[in-house]
Design an enzyme around this catalytic site. Sequence first.
Site, mmCIF file in Angstrom:
data_model
loop_
_atom_site.group_PDB
_atom_site.id
_atom_site.type_symbol
_atom_site.label_atom_id
_atom_site.label_comp_id
_atom_site.label_asym_id
_atom_site.label_seq_id
_atom_site.Cartn_x
_atom_site.Cartn_y
_atom_site.Cartn_z
ATOM 1 N N ALA A 99 37.332 40.899 42.952
ATOM 2 C CA ALA A 99 36.690 40.551 41.670
ATOM 3 C C ALA A 99 37.649 39.751 40.799
ATOM 4 O O ALA A 99 37.525 39.721 39.580
ATOM 5 C CB ALA A 99 36.247 41.825 40.959
ATOM 6 N N GLY A 100 38.627 39.115 41.454
ATOM 7 C CA GLY A 100 39.608 38.310 40.712
ATOM 8 C C GLY A 100 39.001 36.981 40.302
ATOM 9 O O GLY A 100 37.781 36.837 40.160
ATOM 10 N N ALA A 101 39.864 35.991 40.135
ATOM 11 C CA ALA A 101 39.436 34.698 39.589
ATOM 12 C C ALA A 101 38.340 34.050 40.443
ATOM 13 O O ALA A 101 37.279 33.680 39.935
ATOM 14 C CB ALA A 101 40.656 33.782 39.477
ATOM 15 N N VAL A 117 37.311 33.344 52.211
ATOM 16 C CA VAL A 117 37.920 32.448 51.223
ATOM 17 C C VAL A 117 39.439 32.659 51.174
ATOM 18 O O VAL A 117 40.210 31.716 50.957
ATOM 19 C CB VAL A 117 37.301 32.675 49.819
ATOM 20 N N SER A 118 39.881 33.894 51.386
ATOM 21 C CA SER A 118 41.300 34.248 51.249
ATOM 22 C C SER A 118 42.182 33.316 52.077
ATOM 23 O O SER A 118 41.816 32.917 53.184
ATOM 24 C CB SER A 118 41.535 35.696 51.709
ATOM 25 N N ASN A 119 43.340 33.016 51.551
ATOM 26 C CA ASN A 119 44.268 32.090 52.211
ATOM 27 C C ASN A 119 45.353 32.803 52.996
ATOM 28 O O ASN A 119 45.667 33.955 52.692
ATOM 29 C CB ASN A 119 44.939 31.214 51.134
ATOM 30 N N ARG A 167 36.671 17.905 45.758
ATOM 31 C CA ARG A 167 37.861 17.290 45.136
ATOM 32 C C ARG A 167 37.985 15.825 45.542
ATOM 33 O O ARG A 167 38.331 14.962 44.730
ATOM 34 C CB ARG A 167 39.122 18.068 45.544
ATOM 35 N N HIS A 200 42.637 23.725 55.927
ATOM 36 C CA HIS A 200 42.653 23.831 54.462
ATOM 37 C C HIS A 200 44.103 24.083 54.022
ATOM 38 O O HIS A 200 44.451 25.126 53.513
ATOM 39 C CB HIS A 200 41.717 24.959 53.998
ATOM 40 N N ASN A 254 47.977 38.965 53.129
ATOM 41 C CA ASN A 254 46.531 38.725 53.182
ATOM 42 C C ASN A 254 45.913 39.064 54.538
ATOM 43 O O ASN A 254 44.740 39.448 54.597
ATOM 44 C CB ASN A 254 46.213 37.294 52.744
HETATM 45 N N1 LIG Z 1 39.739 28.880 50.645
HETATM 46 C C1 LIG Z 1 39.881 28.299 49.454
HETATM 47 O O1 LIG Z 1 39.474 27.147 49.267
HETATM 48 C C2 LIG Z 1 40.510 29.056 48.334
HETATM 49 C C3 LIG Z 1 41.143 30.233 48.568
HETATM 50 N N2 LIG Z 1 41.700 30.944 47.553
HETATM 51 C C4 LIG Z 1 42.307 32.220 47.900
HETATM 52 O O2 LIG Z 1 41.431 33.268 47.471
HETATM 53 C C5 LIG Z 1 42.198 34.443 47.249
HETATM 54 C C6 LIG Z 1 41.851 35.018 45.863
HETATM 55 O O3 LIG Z 1 42.307 34.179 44.847
HETATM 56 P P1 LIG Z 1 42.132 34.605 43.313
HETATM 57 O O4 LIG Z 1 40.765 35.123 43.101
HETATM 58 O O5 LIG Z 1 42.647 33.507 42.495
HETATM 59 O O6 LIG Z 1 43.152 35.836 43.243
HETATM 60 P P2 LIG Z 1 43.116 37.076 42.213
HETATM 61 O O7 LIG Z 1 44.442 37.730 42.271
HETATM 62 O O8 LIG Z 1 42.583 36.626 40.898
HETATM 63 O O9 LIG Z 1 42.018 38.039 42.857
HETATM 64 C C7 LIG Z 1 42.216 38.693 44.069
HETATM 65 C C8 LIG Z 1 41.570 40.072 43.940
HETATM 66 O O10 LIG Z 1 41.619 40.718 45.216
HETATM 67 C C9 LIG Z 1 41.752 42.101 44.951
HETATM 68 N N3 LIG Z 1 42.197 42.808 46.153
HETATM 69 C C10 LIG Z 1 43.438 42.833 46.693
HETATM 70 N N4 LIG Z 1 43.430 43.628 47.793
HETATM 71 C C11 LIG Z 1 42.163 44.069 47.939
HETATM 72 C C12 LIG Z 1 41.524 44.909 48.885
HETATM 73 N N5 LIG Z 1 42.187 45.454 49.920
HETATM 74 N N6 LIG Z 1 40.216 45.184 48.715
HETATM 75 C C13 LIG Z 1 39.517 44.663 47.688
HETATM 76 N N7 LIG Z 1 40.066 43.854 46.759
HETATM 77 C C14 LIG Z 1 41.373 43.569 46.891
HETATM 78 C C15 LIG Z 1 42.767 42.148 43.807
HETATM 79 O O11 LIG Z 1 42.739 43.406 43.132
HETATM 80 C C16 LIG Z 1 42.302 40.993 42.938
HETATM 81 O O12 LIG Z 1 41.396 41.405 41.938
HETATM 82 C C17 LIG Z 1 43.661 34.033 47.404
HETATM 83 O O13 LIG Z 1 44.108 34.374 48.700
HETATM 84 C C18 LIG Z 1 43.618 32.537 47.229
HETATM 85 O O14 LIG Z 1 44.702 31.889 47.846
HETATM 86 C C19 LIG Z 1 41.656 30.522 46.271
HETATM 87 C C20 LIG Z 1 41.046 29.328 45.966
HETATM 88 C C21 LIG Z 1 40.447 28.490 46.977
HETATM 89 O O1 LIG Z 2 45.650 26.071 46.240
HETATM 90 C C1 LIG Z 2 45.455 27.257 46.555
HETATM 91 O O2 LIG Z 2 46.335 28.023 46.960
HETATM 92 C C2 LIG Z 2 44.078 27.800 46.463
HETATM 93 C C3 LIG Z 2 43.204 26.951 47.283
HETATM 94 O O3 LIG Z 2 43.094 27.112 48.473
HETATM 95 C C4 LIG Z 2 42.708 25.733 46.637
HETATM 96 O O4 LIG Z 2 42.516 25.709 45.409
HETATM 97 O O5 LIG Z 2 42.467 24.781 47.369
#
Ligand SMILES: NC(=O)C1=CN([C@@H]2O[C@H](COP(=O)(O)OP(=O)(O)OC[C@H]3O[C@@H](n4cnc5c(N)ncnc54)[C@H](O)[C@@H]3O)[C@@H](O)[C@H]2O)C=CC1
Ligand SMILES: O=C([O-])CC(=O)C(=O)O
Length: 312
Positions: free
Chosen positions: A8-10, A118-120, A151, A175, A95
């Site tokens: 439920a993060g960003a 989605v997670s990286n 983008r 990615h 992750n």
């Molecule tokens: N594939 C893509 O294009 C993109 C990937 N990402 C990735 O998405 C992921 C999340 O990014 P944000 O939302 O900015 O991070 P964030 O830190 O705002 O949110 C992540 C959430 O995951 C929760 N979490 C951690 N472990 C958990 C578990 N075992 N079970 C349930 N929840 C858990 C945390 O408490 C936190 O609220 C990152 O790995 C980021 O790199 C972010 C942007 C684009």
């Molecule tokens: O840049 C990052 O780490 C998050 C992501 O994957 C993106 O925004 O493309």
Amino acid sequence: MKITVVGAGAVGATCADNIARKELAEELILLDIREGFAEGKAIDMMQTSALLGFDTKIKGVTNDYAATADSEVVVITSGLPRKPGMTREELIGTNANIVKSVTENILKYSPNTIIIVVSNPMDTMNYLTLKTSGLPKNKILGMGGALDSARFKYYLSVELGCSPADLNAVVIGGHGDTTMIPLINHATWNSIPVTQLLTKEQQDRVVSSTMVGGATLTKLIGTSAWYAPGAGTAAMVESIVRDEKKLISCGVALDGEYGQKDISLVVPVIIGKNGWEKILDFKLSDSEQAEFNKSADAVRAMNQVLKESNHI
Ligand SMILES: NC(=O)C1=CN([C@@H]2O[C@H](COP(=O)(O)OP(=O)(O)OC[C@H]3O[C@@H](n4cnc5c(N)ncnc54)[C@H](O)[C@@H]3O)[C@@H](O)[C@H]2O)C=CC1
Ligand SMILES: O=C([O-])CC(=O)C(=O)O
């Protein structure tokens, strides 16, 4: 329709917000490990429903997977985001543990769901889900190309002074900052190749800005981006839920397509109610195929880390 967003993060909250505004589900579960966090975000979003006029019921839960039972689509955003100066690949250790355990828990209650990872580092996290979930490959999609292509269109629109909506432009490969391949030679503005409209210098600027798009925002914001990632993920959910058959580039399992096997990489696919339904062959030039193979080598090296750490 029931959808779950894990994390439920960003990114997770923004994705949930988009899903609710578009009314893609009757029931939307937001799950996080942090006590009360998803509950709070869900209530905050529900308090926008009178203002925005949507009927989706959003419920937040702390690690309660029973509440996610019978979800038709699950989005996994749980995990660490990178900080300025880091690569996405540096997130792999933490992750991989999170994505693996979340996938196992989700499947206990929704064994036939479609999963969007989605997670990286996304290519490797998607491969992990492919290897460990036992789901058919069409039900596992990685989000990366939807975002990177958006983008790419943004940077093209800046150079062309045009609407991003009038552009067709696709990113394939990985990615990652060095593995994504914006296909500039295939991009068009209202059917006109952008290579006829931009100088070589402009084209190179668009391609390199797209590739480091995520890193640029991470440097500016202090953590990685969420508006476009949340919207990109919701666009994939929408194509599934409404069976739109949209062409969106996604991380999918390749079995000989684009000359690669036993790997998840971003390629153009048609998305409908069954997940990804077809891989499109863009007929790459020799140099584009060489770049694709180079990206595959880099992603494969990351996937090897999963083997060495006994995640797969
Ligand atoms: N594939 C893509 O294009 C993109 C990937 N990402 C990735 O998405 C992921 C999340 O990014 P944000 O939302 O900015 O991070 P964030 O830190 O705002 O949110 C992540 C959430 O995951 C929760 N979490 C951690 N472990 C958990 C578990 N075992 N079970 C349930 N929840 C858990 C945390 O408490 C936190 O609220 C990152 O790995 C980021 O790199 C972010 C942007 C684009
Ligand atoms: O840049 C990052 O780490 C998050 C992501 O994957 C993106 O925004 O493309």
